[in-house]
Design an enzyme around this catalytic site. Structure first.
Site, PDB file in Angstrom:
ATOM      1  N   GLY A 105      45.343  67.174  -8.247  1.00  0.00           N
ATOM      2  CA  GLY A 105      46.162  66.419  -9.187  1.00  0.00           C
ATOM      3  C   GLY A 105      47.543  66.977  -9.419  1.00  0.00           C
ATOM      4  O   GLY A 105      47.787  68.180  -9.331  1.00  0.00           O
ATOM      5  N   HIS A 117      46.421  68.871 -15.455  1.00  0.00           N
ATOM      6  CA  HIS A 117      45.373  69.897 -15.512  1.00  0.00           C
ATOM      7  C   HIS A 117      45.918  71.111 -16.254  1.00  0.00           C
ATOM      8  O   HIS A 117      47.132  71.267 -16.413  1.00  0.00           O
ATOM      9  CB  HIS A 117      44.944  70.319 -14.104  1.00  0.00           C
ATOM     10  CG  HIS A 117      44.205  69.271 -13.348  1.00  0.00           C
ATOM     11  ND1 HIS A 117      42.926  68.877 -13.652  1.00  0.00           N
ATOM     12  CD2 HIS A 117      44.574  68.513 -12.278  1.00  0.00           C
ATOM     13  CE1 HIS A 117      42.530  67.937 -12.813  1.00  0.00           C
ATOM     14  NE2 HIS A 117      43.509  67.692 -11.974  1.00  0.00           N
ATOM     15  N   ASP A 129      49.898  58.093 -10.590  1.00  0.00           N
ATOM     16  CA  ASP A 129      48.671  58.902 -10.555  1.00  0.00           C
ATOM     17  C   ASP A 129      48.884  60.203 -11.324  1.00  0.00           C
ATOM     18  O   ASP A 129      48.484  61.287 -10.888  1.00  0.00           O
ATOM     19  CB  ASP A 129      48.225  59.176  -9.120  1.00  0.00           C
ATOM     20  CG  ASP A 129      46.796  59.744  -9.037  1.00  0.00           C
ATOM     21  OD1 ASP A 129      46.087  59.726 -10.066  1.00  0.00           O
ATOM     22  OD2 ASP A 129      46.395  60.207  -7.950  1.00  0.00           O
ATOM     23  N   HIS A 132      46.101  59.239 -15.728  1.00  0.00           N
ATOM     24  CA  HIS A 132      44.912  59.913 -16.264  1.00  0.00           C
ATOM     25  C   HIS A 132      45.311  60.570 -17.584  1.00  0.00           C
ATOM     26  O   HIS A 132      45.978  61.602 -17.583  1.00  0.00           O
ATOM     27  CB  HIS A 132      44.399  60.953 -15.262  1.00  0.00           C
ATOM     28  CG  HIS A 132      43.933  60.358 -13.976  1.00  0.00           C
ATOM     29  ND1 HIS A 132      42.645  59.913 -13.780  1.00  0.00           N
ATOM     30  CD2 HIS A 132      44.600  60.092 -12.821  1.00  0.00           C
ATOM     31  CE1 HIS A 132      42.523  59.424 -12.556  1.00  0.00           C
ATOM     32  NE2 HIS A 132      43.705  59.514 -11.952  1.00  0.00           N
ATOM     33  N   ASP A 172      38.007  55.121 -10.320  1.00  0.00           N
ATOM     34  CA  ASP A 172      38.993  56.064  -9.789  1.00  0.00           C
ATOM     35  C   ASP A 172      38.607  57.511 -10.075  1.00  0.00           C
ATOM     36  O   ASP A 172      38.103  57.857 -11.132  1.00  0.00           O
ATOM     37  CB  ASP A 172      40.374  55.802 -10.374  1.00  0.00           C
ATOM     38  CG  ASP A 172      41.424  56.661  -9.701  1.00  0.00           C
ATOM     39  OD1 ASP A 172      41.674  56.446  -8.506  1.00  0.00           O
ATOM     40  OD2 ASP A 172      41.963  57.568 -10.353  1.00  0.00           O
ATOM     41  N   ASN A 193      44.862  64.325  -4.581  1.00  0.00           N
ATOM     42  CA  ASN A 193      43.907  63.471  -3.883  1.00  0.00           C
ATOM     43  C   ASN A 193      44.315  62.009  -4.025  1.00  0.00           C
ATOM     44  O   ASN A 193      44.341  61.497  -5.140  1.00  0.00           O
ATOM     45  CB  ASN A 193      42.506  63.679  -4.463  1.00  0.00           C
ATOM     46  CG  ASN A 193      41.428  63.098  -3.579  1.00  0.00           C
ATOM     47  OD1 ASN A 193      41.688  62.723  -2.438  1.00  0.00           O
ATOM     48  ND2 ASN A 193      40.220  63.000  -4.095  1.00  0.00           N
ATOM     49  N   HIS A 200      48.471  53.505 -13.054  1.00  0.00           N
ATOM     50  CA  HIS A 200      47.584  54.598 -12.637  1.00  0.00           C
ATOM     51  C   HIS A 200      47.952  55.901 -13.342  1.00  0.00           C
ATOM     52  O   HIS A 200      48.766  56.687 -12.851  1.00  0.00           O
ATOM     53  CB  HIS A 200      47.663  54.783 -11.121  1.00  0.00           C
ATOM     54  CG  HIS A 200      46.525  55.558 -10.556  1.00  0.00           C
ATOM     55  ND1 HIS A 200      45.866  55.170  -9.407  1.00  0.00           N
ATOM     56  CD2 HIS A 200      45.909  56.687 -10.972  1.00  0.00           C
ATOM     57  CE1 HIS A 200      44.902  56.046  -9.148  1.00  0.00           C
ATOM     58  NE2 HIS A 200      44.914  56.977 -10.099  1.00  0.00           N
ATOM     59  N   ASN A 232      37.945  57.988 -15.728  1.00  0.00           N
ATOM     60  CA  ASN A 232      37.177  59.223 -15.500  1.00  0.00           C
ATOM     61  C   ASN A 232      37.299  60.133 -16.722  1.00  0.00           C
ATOM     62  O   ASN A 232      37.970  61.160 -16.718  1.00  0.00           O
ATOM     63  CB  ASN A 232      37.598  59.920 -14.198  1.00  0.00           C
ATOM     64  CG  ASN A 232      39.089  60.161 -14.089  1.00  0.00           C
ATOM     65  OD1 ASN A 232      39.895  59.522 -14.761  1.00  0.00           O
ATOM     66  ND2 ASN A 232      39.467  61.093 -13.232  1.00  0.00           N
TER      67      ASN A 232
END
Length: 425
Positions: A319, A304, A300, A58, A147, A273, A56, A90
């Site tokens: 995040g 940002h 996760d 991003h 996700d 989240n 997981h 995403n």
């Protein structure tokens, strides 16, 4: 490549060995391997284990390279000891077709220093209405997920699970009922009331898990729950497992490390989240790890820009980053305090992941892939986001002292990260 003076765990005890790597495989693990024509690295009796697997992350590229790139994210993951990661969809464009998936695969091939396997989206554009081209992209994706948002339609989720079962791919779910978010930005509880911030109730997550566990039973599909956070969610997964349903789940380091009581002020770095929930929820997660209800740990990692995280909890983006500090934080908080064994922690981050998803990684043994992390269990650092390799600096754990620092990471037989102050080539 020959790694000399390695300390490995075998049957709960440390053993001193040498590890010979040829091509991308571990050729031999033995005491005193004597080969002079190899590139020899003295590990100096540090702990060596299978490289970690993170299902997981991003990585934000393509589409959001201001936050993170494949280049920076892969190096951050390698620094944290990860040799294989699964990247969330995403993105822009969303990998929901062969064409859009190929754009991501090309960047990964060019820029990643570790093995990275993308997820495919469950639905087109992650809108939750129409299934993506699942059959066409199945051979090049790890699993399917939307996700970042929950699949709101039970029928769409059921159809996805039927297709997942047909393709032998897991359906991986961010569980969140939009009708129960109610504009919330942190866990709904005493602390949210004290801070005057709208809360997200635990049932926002747990009710969708209950729905999906029953759908997975009907579809005979492997259903995996992302970043479980609430005690009711743990209970739902536990009951599903007891009834023979193919349900697995992950927990993040931050949900194990912290609860909403740790949020002392309105600081957007604490916004994630699912949100950090109550102390009772956190304790339920730890019990879930110890009794086997929770299968694995996943970061996760969600980078940002600073501008997106300094607006207070209600207006900041959700995040937190985690790739570079996950193992060390968990080792410090749980292994050094004898809550988890070292063996348990490394299994939660490697072997267990490979086991539940049937992956050929996560093993430190002869003929396995040369995915290896060397960890200095005594080394201490202070978390300083300015030193991160990730573009994302969004962590609330600034100035925390942690032990158990990866100093060398080898992915698929190649050095992906090296701390040159600690390891001499």
């Amino acid at each position: 490549m020959l790694l000399k003076n390695c300390k490995i765990l075998k049957n709960t005890k440390f053993e001193k060995v040498d590890i010979l790597i040829r091509d991308n495989k571990i050729e031999k693990i033995s005491e005193n391997i004597d080969i002079t024509d190899e590139n020899i690295i003295d590990i100096k009796n540090r702990f060596v284990t299978a490289g970690f697997i993170d299902v997981h992350v991003h990585w934000r590229e393509p589409g959001f390279s201001k936050k993170e790139t494949v280049y920076t994210a892969s190096r951050a993951a390698a620094r944290g000891g990860f040799t294989t990661v699964m990247t969330m969809p995403n993105l822009n464009p969303v990998p929901d077709s062969v064409e859009t998936l190929n754009k991501q695969l090309e960047i990964i091939k060019k820029d990643s220093v570790i093995r990275a396997i993308p997820y495919g989206a469950i639905t087109k554009e992650e809108y939750g209405r129409e299934l993506s081209d699942m059959e066409a992209i199945a051979s090049n994706v790890f699993a399917f997920t939307d996700d970042g948002r929950g699949v709101q339609s039970a029928n769409v989720m059921y159809e996805a699970m039927l297709m997942g079962a047909k393709l032998n791919k897991a359906i991986v779910a961010h569980c969140e009922d939009n009708s129960l978010i109610r504009g919330g930005a942190m866990h709904e509880g005493k602390r949210s009331a004290e801070l005057g911030i709208k809360g997200i109730p635990s049932i926002c997550e747990s009710t969708q898990i209950v729905r999906d566990v029953l759908l997975a039973e009907a579809a005979n599909c492997h259903y995996h729950v992302c970043h479980i956070s609430a005690k009711e969610s743990v209970r739902a997964v536990r009951e599903g497992k007891k009834n023979g349903i193919k349900v697995t789940c992950e927990v993040t380091p931050h949900h194990l490390l912290s609860c909403d009581e740790d949020i002392k002020e309105d600081n957007g770095m604490w916004k994630m989240n699912p949100p950090l929930r109550s102390r009772e929820d956190r304790n339920a997660l730890i019990v879930g790890i110890l009794d086997g209800t929770i299968d694995i740990i996943a970061t996760d990692h969600a980078p940002h820009t600073m501008e997106e995280k300094i607006r207070g909890i209600e207006k900041s983006s959700f995040g937190i980053v985690g790739s570079e500090t996950a193992f060390a934080q968990l080792y410090t908080k749980f292994v050094k305090t004898d809550i988890f064994s070292l063996e348990m922690l490394v299994k939660l981050m490697s072997e267990n992941v490979a086991k539940i998803f049937d992956l050929p990684y996560g093993k430190l043994e002869e003929n396995s892939f040369a995915d290896i992390v060397v960890i200095d269990l005594e080394k201490e650092i202070t978390i300083n986001p300015n030193n991160f390799l990730s573009k994302g600096k969004n962590t609330p754990y600034i100035n925390e002292k942690i032990n158990g620092i990866p100093v060398l990471t080898i992915s698929n037989g190649k050095i992906a990260y090296i701390d040159k102050e600690e390891i001499n080539l």
